[in-house]
Scaffold this active site. Sequence first.
Site, PDB file in Angstrom:
ATOM      1  N   ALA A  72       0.854  -1.185   0.000  1.00 54.07           N
ATOM      2  CA  ALA A  72       0.000   0.000   0.000  1.00 54.07           C
ATOM      3  C   ALA A  72       0.885   1.229   0.000  1.00 54.07           C
ATOM      4  CB  ALA A  72      -0.921   0.008   1.223  1.00 54.07           C
ATOM      5  N   GLY A  73       0.441   2.261  -0.700  1.00 56.15           N
ATOM      6  CA  GLY A  73       1.181   3.508  -0.763  1.00 56.15           C
ATOM      7  C   GLY A  73       0.292   4.679  -0.434  1.00 56.15           C
ATOM      8  N   ASP A  74       0.775   5.865  -0.745  1.00 57.98           N
ATOM      9  CA  ASP A  74       0.057   7.079  -0.392  1.00 57.98           C
ATOM     10  C   ASP A  74      -1.170   7.301  -1.264  1.00 57.98           C
ATOM     11  OD1 ASP A  74      -0.205   9.355   1.218  1.00 57.98           O
ATOM     12  OD2 ASP A  74       0.709  10.631  -0.308  1.00 57.98           O
ATOM     13  N   ILE A  75      -1.155   6.766  -2.485  1.00 65.64           N
ATOM     14  CA  ILE A  75      -2.284   7.024  -3.383  1.00 65.64           C
ATOM     15  C   ILE A  75      -2.982   5.757  -3.853  1.00 65.64           C
ATOM     16  CG2 ILE A  75      -1.268   9.180  -4.214  1.00 65.64           C
ATOM     17  CD1 ILE A  75      -0.630   7.683  -6.849  1.00 65.64           C
ATOM     18  N   LYS A 102      -1.455  -1.906  -9.484  1.00 63.04           N
ATOM     19  CA  LYS A 102      -1.645  -0.775  -8.573  1.00 63.04           C
ATOM     20  C   LYS A 102      -3.020  -0.174  -8.832  1.00 63.04           C
ATOM     21  CE  LYS A 102       0.566   3.361  -6.724  1.00 63.04           C
ATOM     22  NZ  LYS A 102       1.784   4.208  -6.728  1.00 63.04           N
ATOM     23  N   ASP A 110      11.588  11.093  -5.780  1.00 65.33           N
ATOM     24  CA  ASP A 110      11.167  10.186  -4.714  1.00 65.33           C
ATOM     25  C   ASP A 110      12.106   8.991  -4.587  1.00 65.33           C
ATOM     26  OD1 ASP A 110       9.559   9.510  -2.581  1.00 65.33           O
ATOM     27  OD2 ASP A 110       8.065   8.451  -3.790  1.00 65.33           O
TER      28      ASP A 110
END
Length: 408
Positions: free
Chosen positions: A67-70, A89, A185
């Site tokens: 899981a990521g930020d978006i 994703k 990033d």
Amino acid sequence: MLPEQGDYFSDEDMLTSTSSSISSSTAATDCTSFRSISEEYLPNMKKQERPPQLGIQDFRVIKPIGAGDIGKVYLCQLRADEGRYYAMKVTDRDVLELKKKTHRAEMEKRTLRLLDHPFLPKVVAQFDASRFSCNVIEYCSGGDLHSLRHRQPQNRFSLSSARFYAAEVLMALEYLHMLGIVYRDLKPENILVRSDGHIMLTDFDLCLLSSTTPTLQSPPTTTTKSSISSPSCLPNLRSSKRIKTLVPQQQPTFVAEPTSARSSSFVGTHEYVAPEVASGRQHGNAVDWWAFGVFLYEMLYGRTPFAGESNDVTLRNIVKAPLTFPRGAEAVGSAEVRARDLIKGLLNKDAAKRLGSVKGAAEIKSHAFFKGLNFALIRSSRPPQIPVKELSRERSGRTEATAAFDFF
């Protein structure tokens, strides 16, 4: 990820944004949402001829893997070819709109379409379904360099291993900059390890798109004044002439750096942001080379150079604290001396003087740390470690694991 308007977020937010797992309650909620999509799409697809492009109906989702930020990432297979695995994703456009992060998902989608490089993702499919957007790329079974580093002795790589991974990351950044893309990033969590041990850069939602003009810069021709003594039978050649001195041929330097890129957005991960970002000033291509220096430092010494007890302290250290190396860790041998010299050049707080800020990867490649390394053949070199293949376990337990997520 850092917020874009300069409001620092909490440690809990950071942990959430970099988590590699998904809670059962979250997964259950996602299941319900995905099931409604399957009810909408799959029955119709059975009645109609399938479109030429891949869609959600063509994939079997196995389990969540990150899981990521978006968005969230799922392990999946093509229904027509269950011998290969992919990473999907998934982003929820309604959620992103509420968070005002829709532009980040669009940036990643746009960037992925541009990429064609061995150390960057290859897009298998991109599609929308209801309120969800999906990017399907190749699956990297070796995890990421952050996890791999923690499995090393003293949580750090050997000098040779660090040089190998740094070289591959450098080539990926060189390609992105050649396209006019500032990555913004870079960190070990975003550097995945393929099944063959080579790396793949991922997560492109914070990219800054600019432009660049690739050039080949030839070294200047050296001429000297020399007196030529000719034999007596050739009296007409007795004179001084300006001739070209025979010197070893130097190869032209390939330069492709988006030096005109500018942004004032406050983005990145605290420990890796450059001083110009931490202080709220404009930034450009040089932020990637700063992050590359932090990355190399962490690979060699097991921690980042400016980390503090809080995010605010870390940012202050980045702006004001001098670069130091771990106490008691004296440079052993000329190779580590060269590594530290490279790190010092990359972690110059003055962006204009930072190594790579003008000529990009070209001047970093020519540093003594990479002496003797053939960048053109590194893709054919044996990586320091080859991941243990564990996907057979996924295959043996696929029926049970897929039951809750098989709704595409």
